[in-house]
Design a protein around this motif. Sequence first.
Motif, PDB file in Angstrom:
ATOM      1  N   CYS A  14       0.843  -1.189   0.000  1.00 44.80           N
ATOM      2  CA  CYS A  14       0.000   0.000   0.000  1.00 44.80           C
ATOM      3  C   CYS A  14       0.881   1.243   0.000  1.00 44.80           C
ATOM      4  O   CYS A  14       1.675   1.451   0.919  1.00 44.80           O
ATOM      5  CB  CYS A  14      -0.905  -0.011   1.229  1.00 44.80           C
ATOM      6  SG  CYS A  14      -2.061   1.373   1.277  1.00 44.80           S
ATOM      7  N   ASP A  15       0.742   2.053  -1.039  1.00 41.75           N
ATOM      8  CA  ASP A  15       1.505   3.298  -1.167  1.00 41.75           C
ATOM      9  C   ASP A  15       0.729   4.225  -2.087  1.00 41.75           C
ATOM     10  O   ASP A  15       0.212   3.790  -3.109  1.00 41.75           O
ATOM     11  CB  ASP A  15       2.893   3.016  -1.735  1.00 41.75           C
ATOM     12  CG  ASP A  15       3.870   4.156  -1.493  1.00 41.75           C
ATOM     13  OD1 ASP A  15       3.515   5.325  -1.766  1.00 41.75           O
ATOM     14  OD2 ASP A  15       4.983   3.880  -1.039  1.00 41.75           O
ATOM     15  N   ILE A  41       1.214 -10.658  -5.365  1.00 39.15           N
ATOM     16  CA  ILE A  41       1.241  -9.307  -4.823  1.00 39.15           C
ATOM     17  C   ILE A  41       0.013  -8.521  -5.267  1.00 39.15           C
ATOM     18  O   ILE A  41      -0.296  -8.465  -6.448  1.00 39.15           O
ATOM     19  CB  ILE A  41       2.525  -8.574  -5.249  1.00 39.15           C
ATOM     20  CG1 ILE A  41       3.753  -9.303  -4.700  1.00 39.15           C
ATOM     21  CG2 ILE A  41       2.498  -7.121  -4.780  1.00 39.15           C
ATOM     22  CD1 ILE A  41       5.075  -8.710  -5.135  1.00 39.15           C
ATOM     23  N   SER A  42      -0.665  -7.933  -4.282  1.00 38.57           N
ATOM     24  CA  SER A  42      -1.787  -7.034  -4.546  1.00 38.57           C
ATOM     25  C   SER A  42      -1.339  -5.622  -4.212  1.00 38.57           C
ATOM     26  O   SER A  42      -0.743  -5.389  -3.160  1.00 38.57           O
ATOM     27  CB  SER A  42      -2.995  -7.407  -3.677  1.00 38.57           C
ATOM     28  OG  SER A  42      -3.432  -8.714  -3.965  1.00 38.57           O
ATOM     29  N   ARG A  43      -1.636  -4.677  -5.104  1.00 38.30           N
ATOM     30  CA  ARG A  43      -1.237  -3.282  -4.896  1.00 38.30           C
ATOM     31  C   ARG A  43      -2.454  -2.439  -4.551  1.00 38.30           C
ATOM     32  O   ARG A  43      -3.512  -2.601  -5.139  1.00 38.30           O
ATOM     33  CB  ARG A  43      -0.571  -2.718  -6.154  1.00 38.30           C
ATOM     34  CG  ARG A  43       0.704  -3.443  -6.519  1.00 38.30           C
ATOM     35  CD  ARG A  43       1.423  -2.787  -7.654  1.00 38.30           C
ATOM     36  NE  ARG A  43       0.576  -2.664  -8.845  1.00 38.30           N
ATOM     37  CZ  ARG A  43       0.975  -2.137  -9.993  1.00 38.30           C
ATOM     38  NH1 ARG A  43       2.198  -1.665 -10.118  1.00 38.30           N
ATOM     39  NH2 ARG A  43       0.164  -2.075 -11.016  1.00 38.30           N
ATOM     40  N   PHE A  44      -2.233  -1.500  -3.586  1.00 35.72           N
ATOM     41  CA  PHE A  44      -3.296  -0.600  -3.154  1.00 35.72           C
ATOM     42  C   PHE A  44      -2.736   0.812  -3.130  1.00 35.72           C
ATOM     43  O   PHE A  44      -1.682   1.060  -2.548  1.00 35.72           O
ATOM     44  CB  PHE A  44      -3.812  -0.987  -1.765  1.00 35.72           C
ATOM     45  CG  PHE A  44      -4.410  -2.369  -1.724  1.00 35.72           C
ATOM     46  CD1 PHE A  44      -5.743  -2.565  -2.025  1.00 35.72           C
ATOM     47  CD2 PHE A  44      -3.630  -3.468  -1.418  1.00 35.72           C
ATOM     48  CE1 PHE A  44      -6.299  -3.832  -2.012  1.00 35.72           C
ATOM     49  CE2 PHE A  44      -4.164  -4.746  -1.399  1.00 35.72           C
ATOM     50  CZ  PHE A  44      -5.511  -4.930  -1.697  1.00 35.72           C
ATOM     51  N   GLY A  45      -3.451   1.752  -3.742  1.00 34.09           N
ATOM     52  CA  GLY A  45      -3.002   3.131  -3.824  1.00 34.09           C
ATOM     53  C   GLY A  45      -3.426   3.997  -2.657  1.00 34.09           C
ATOM     54  O   GLY A  45      -3.034   5.152  -2.560  1.00 34.09           O
ATOM     55  N   ASP A  46      -4.204   3.434  -1.724  1.00 31.59           N
ATOM     56  CA  ASP A  46      -4.592   4.178  -0.531  1.00 31.59           C
ATOM     57  C   ASP A  46      -4.989   3.190   0.556  1.00 31.59           C
ATOM     58  O   ASP A  46      -5.337   2.046   0.284  1.00 31.59           O
ATOM     59  CB  ASP A  46      -5.736   5.151  -0.825  1.00 31.59           C
ATOM     60  CG  ASP A  46      -6.978   4.444  -1.313  1.00 31.59           C
ATOM     61  OD1 ASP A  46      -7.713   3.906  -0.457  1.00 31.59           O
ATOM     62  OD2 ASP A  46      -7.212   4.425  -2.536  1.00 31.59           O
ATOM     63  N   VAL A  67       3.799   4.667   5.522  1.00 30.57           N
ATOM     64  CA  VAL A  67       3.279   5.333   6.714  1.00 30.57           C
ATOM     65  C   VAL A  67       3.053   6.824   6.500  1.00 30.57           C
ATOM     66  O   VAL A  67       2.521   7.489   7.369  1.00 30.57           O
ATOM     67  CB  VAL A  67       4.188   5.110   7.942  1.00 30.57           C
ATOM     68  CG1 VAL A  67       4.229   3.653   8.315  1.00 30.57           C
ATOM     69  CG2 VAL A  67       5.575   5.649   7.698  1.00 30.57           C
ATOM     70  N   MET A  68       3.448   7.349   5.338  1.00 29.24           N
ATOM     71  CA  MET A  68       3.274   8.776   5.072  1.00 29.24           C
ATOM     72  C   MET A  68       2.401   8.960   3.840  1.00 29.24           C
ATOM     73  O   MET A  68       2.894   9.104   2.724  1.00 29.24           O
ATOM     74  CB  MET A  68       4.637   9.444   4.890  1.00 29.24           C
ATOM     75  CG  MET A  68       5.498   9.310   6.135  1.00 29.24           C
ATOM     76  SD  MET A  68       6.952  10.324   6.165  1.00 29.24           S
ATOM     77  CE  MET A  68       6.303  11.940   5.958  1.00 29.24           C
ATOM     78  N   ASN A  73      -3.030   6.967   6.964  1.00 27.19           N
ATOM     79  CA  ASN A  73      -1.744   6.367   6.630  1.00 27.19           C
ATOM     80  C   ASN A  73      -1.910   4.857   6.556  1.00 27.19           C
ATOM     81  O   ASN A  73      -2.969   4.328   6.868  1.00 27.19           O
ATOM     82  CB  ASN A  73      -0.635   6.795   7.609  1.00 27.19           C
ATOM     83  CG  ASN A  73      -0.776   6.193   8.975  1.00 27.19           C
ATOM     84  OD1 ASN A  73      -1.075   5.026   9.139  1.00 27.19           O
ATOM     85  ND2 ASN A  73      -0.551   7.012   9.984  1.00 27.19           N
ATOM     86  N   GLY A  74      -0.903   4.165   6.149  1.00 23.37           N
ATOM     87  CA  GLY A  74      -1.015   2.728   5.940  1.00 23.37           C
ATOM     88  C   GLY A  74      -1.119   1.908   7.209  1.00 23.37           C
ATOM     89  O   GLY A  74      -1.609   0.793   7.183  1.00 23.37           O
ATOM     90  N   ILE A  75      -0.654   2.447   8.319  1.00 23.24           N
ATOM     91  CA  ILE A  75      -0.602   1.668   9.547  1.00 23.24           C
ATOM     92  C   ILE A  75      -1.907   1.717  10.346  1.00 23.24           C
ATOM     93  O   ILE A  75      -2.411   0.695  10.786  1.00 23.24           O
ATOM     94  CB  ILE A  75       0.557   2.159  10.455  1.00 23.24           C
ATOM     95  CG1 ILE A  75       1.899   2.037   9.734  1.00 23.24           C
ATOM     96  CG2 ILE A  75       0.575   1.433  11.784  1.00 23.24           C
ATOM     97  CD1 ILE A  75       2.387   0.633   9.517  1.00 23.24           C
TER      98      ILE A  75
END
Length: 99
Positions: A14-15, A41-46, A67-68, A73-75
């Motif tokens: 996630c990024d 792998i799965s990608r996430f934009g938010d 995390v930014m 944030n991702g966490i």
Amino acid sequence: MSTFFKQTISIAICDDESADLVEMETITSELLEAEGISCDISRFGDAGSLLSAVNGAETFDILLLDVMMENLNGIEPVSCRLRSLRIPQERGGQTQAGH
């Protein structure tokens, strides 16, 4: 392949920066491939879309989280969800691109 790992490892990345997302996917898949480990792998934009996936039917063995990010944030949302499921959390190294 190590007997420690199951057939294929499921990874969520996630990024909110698309270039970083692609780079993390490339690095992750190359590292695991070099070790003879298969991954999906799965990608996430938010974080919101990752949280929706985690709240739904998707499960992941590894979460690589930025995390930014703007908004959530991702966490935080994933940590809340893991706590609600009573899943122990391990925090790996936290890095910032370029540092």
